[in-house]
Design a protein around this motif. Structure first.
Motif, short mmCIF file in Angstrom:
data_model
loop_
_atom_site.label_atom_id
_atom_site.label_comp_id
_atom_site.label_asym_id
_atom_site.label_seq_id
_atom_site.Cartn_x
_atom_site.Cartn_y
_atom_site.Cartn_z
N LEU A 213 -24.61 -30.32 -84.12
CA LEU A 213 -23.71 -29.35 -83.07
C LEU A 213 -22.80 -30.26 -83.02
N GLU A 214 -21.37 -30.08 -83.32
CA GLU A 214 -20.24 -30.92 -82.62
C GLU A 214 -19.13 -30.05 -82.86
N GLN A 215 -18.29 -29.13 -81.94
CA GLN A 215 -17.24 -27.97 -81.33
C GLN A 215 -17.31 -28.80 -80.26
N ALA A 216 -15.88 -28.03 -80.12
CA ALA A 216 -14.69 -28.38 -78.53
C ALA A 216 -14.11 -27.45 -79.10
N MET A 217 -13.36 -27.57 -77.83
CA MET A 217 -11.67 -26.13 -77.44
C MET A 217 -11.07 -26.78 -77.34
N PHE A 218 -9.74 -26.01 -77.70
CA PHE A 218 -8.61 -26.88 -77.54
C PHE A 218 -7.68 -25.91 -76.29
N ALA A 219 -6.86 -26.77 -75.20
CA ALA A 219 -5.75 -25.49 -74.77
C ALA A 219 -4.88 -26.11 -74.22
N ASP A 220 -3.62 -25.78 -74.95
CA ASP A 220 -2.01 -26.46 -73.44
C ASP A 220 -1.21 -25.86 -73.16
N GLY A 221 -0.73 -26.42 -72.99
CA GLY A 221 0.47 -25.41 -71.89
C GLY A 221 -0.33 -25.24 -70.66
N LEU A 222 -0.84 -25.86 -70.11
CA LEU A 222 -1.45 -26.44 -68.61
C LEU A 222 -0.62 -26.83 -67.54
N SER A 223 -0.30 -26.79 -66.20
CA SER A 223 -0.03 -27.27 -65.21
C SER A 223 -0.99 -28.84 -65.14
N ARG A 224 -0.69 -29.64 -64.52
CA ARG A 224 -1.45 -30.64 -63.80
C ARG A 224 -1.41 -30.14 -62.76
N GLU A 225 -1.12 -28.98 -61.80
CA GLU A 225 -2.58 -28.46 -60.96
C GLU A 225 -3.71 -27.97 -61.05
N SER A 226 -3.19 -27.30 -62.80
CA SER A 226 -4.39 -26.61 -63.76
C SER A 226 -5.88 -27.16 -63.85
N LEU A 227 -5.58 -28.73 -64.38
CA LEU A 227 -6.58 -29.41 -64.74
C LEU A 227 -6.82 -30.03 -64.12
N GLU A 228 -6.12 -30.41 -62.44
CA GLU A 228 -7.13 -30.86 -61.50
C GLU A 228 -8.01 -29.71 -60.62
N ARG A 229 -7.51 -28.70 -61.28
CA ARG A 229 -8.24 -27.51 -60.54
C ARG A 229 -10.52 -27.50 -61.66
N LEU A 230 -9.93 -27.59 -63.15
CA LEU A 230 -10.59 -27.25 -64.47
C LEU A 230 -11.75 -29.06 -63.81
N ARG A 231 -11.37 -29.51 -63.81
CA ARG A 231 -12.12 -30.81 -63.40
C ARG A 231 -13.35 -30.99 -62.98
N PRO A 232 -13.66 -30.33 -61.88
CA PRO A 232 -14.70 -30.25 -60.59
C PRO A 232 -15.67 -29.20 -61.58
N ILE A 233 -15.29 -28.35 -62.29
CA ILE A 233 -16.16 -27.17 -62.86
C ILE A 233 -16.49 -27.34 -64.06
N VAL A 234 -15.39 -29.02 -65.05
CA VAL A 234 -15.98 -28.51 -65.92
C VAL A 234 -17.68 -29.98 -66.06
N ARG A 235 -17.50 -30.61 -64.76
CA ARG A 235 -18.33 -32.13 -64.39
C ARG A 235 -19.79 -30.62 -63.62
N GLU A 236 -19.44 -30.24 -63.07
CA GLU A 236 -20.89 -29.08 -62.15
C GLU A 236 -21.42 -28.64 -64.24
N GLN A 237 -20.46 -28.02 -64.86
CA GLN A 237 -21.17 -27.74 -65.91
C GLN A 237 -22.05 -28.28 -66.59
N TRP A 238 -21.68 -29.86 -66.87
CA TRP A 238 -22.28 -30.96 -66.85
C TRP A 238 -23.28 -31.12 -66.50
N GLN A 239 -23.53 -31.46 -64.98
CA GLN A 239 -25.04 -31.52 -63.99
C GLN A 239 -25.88 -30.52 -64.60
N THR A 240 -25.17 -29.06 -65.09
CA THR A 240 -26.01 -28.15 -65.17
C THR A 240 -26.82 -27.87 -66.54
#
Length: 303
Positions: A213-240
């Motif tokens: 398994l070696e996959q990734a998703m890619f997105a551009d056109g984001l703001s820094r504010e959106s990145l800050e909102r996404l970071r805790p969601i990604v970390r929680e998914q890893w903990q899950t």
């Protein structure tokens, strides 16, 4: 929403030394290593020595049945490194593989063991001594070669736990392990995690089976504010993921041991997230504040 597929296998002909596609793939892999080397004062000659050794080892693995008296010639032909240099590198000592750290294994078990969870979360405190559930029993379940007191001191040094003297208990301070200020562990994780990730991609490109398994998703056109909102969601998914799979892996290890099956396989499951400015002239991002948030430069979507 589209996702990058598992690294496709290359079919047909054998790879060429001057393969343009391979060179293009190597550039983004080598660039971060070069940045790290320059930042830490590592000279190119040292890096070159590592690459020569890696080429020699890869050539030896590719031709395991070559008689010892022909190994130098075969490796030289496969790598383009002269015979004298190949002979020197073959005789060089292989660095010792890093050992498992029982303290971090104990930390992972505290976070994921179902018997140490309460209302869906790890128990925030454990009695320092006594029968399970206690820190002492947890430490002994991980290893009997290191005293529980030594493991506790190491976890406290890493900022993962602390001792509450009033209740003689151990308090869990964090649910993630990022060893800030600990170069030995940071560089160990860098080599192990990125090395296995790259090994998975290379094995898929070479058509080896079973596929990794070696996959990734890619997105551009984001703001820094959106990145800050996404970071805790990604970390929680890893903990899950960690909470779900670590007990299962531990159960499989115990079943293999009980059934006396050969336990000669290893596994690494990882997840990463990386973000940077789409403008190469931008300086590294400062901590986000309402005044520093910038609108997205363009809206391109996800790939």
């Amino acid at each position: 929403m589209d996702f990058a597929p598992d690294t496709p296998a290359t079919a047909g002909s054998a790879p060429k030394a001057d393969d343009t596609l391979l060179l293009r793939a190597c550039q983004p892999v080598m660039a971060p290593l070069a940045r790290l080397a320059v930042a830490r004062g590592m000279q190119y000659a040292q890096f070159d020595e590592l690459m020569r050794s890696a080429f020699v080892e890869a050539a030896r693995e590719a031709h395991p049945d070559v008689p010892p008296h022909r190994a130098v010639s075969r490796v030289s032909a496969a790598t383009g490194i002269n015979r004298r240099e190949v002979s020197r590198l073959i005789k060089a000592e292989t660095p010792e593989a890093p050992k498992r750290a029982p303290a971090t294994e104990l930390f992972a078990r505290w976070l994921t063991d179902p018997t140490l969870r309460h209302r869906g979360a790890p128990r925030p405190t454990l009695p320092r001594q006594g029968a399970a559930p206690s820190f002492e029993s947890l430490a002994q379940s991980v290893t009997k070669d290191v005293h529980p007191r030594s493991l506790l001191e190491e976890l406290c040094r890493l900022g993962l736990t602390k001792v509450d003297e009033s209740s003689d208990s151990v308090v869990l301070l964090r649910e993630t392990f990022v060893p800030a200020g600990d170069d030995k562990r940071l560089f160990g994780f860098l080599g192990a995690n990125v090395g296995d990730h790259l090994s998975a991609a290379v094995a898929n490109v070479l058509g080896q089976t079973p596929r990794h398994l070696e996959q990734a998703m890619f997105a551009d056109g984001l703001s820094r504010e959106s990145l800050e909102r996404l970071r805790p969601i990604v970390r929680e998914q890893w903990q899950t993921l960690v909470r779900a799979i670590v007990p299962m892996v531990r159960q499989f290890i115990e079943e293999d041991e009980a059934a006396a099956r050969p336990q000669d396989q290893r596994l690494r499951i990882g997840m990463y997230a990386y973000a940077e400015s789409m403008n190469p002239d931008d300086a590294p991002a400062e901590p986000t504040t309402p005044e520093s948030i910038q609108p997205a430069r363009s809206r391109r979507g996800i790939a």
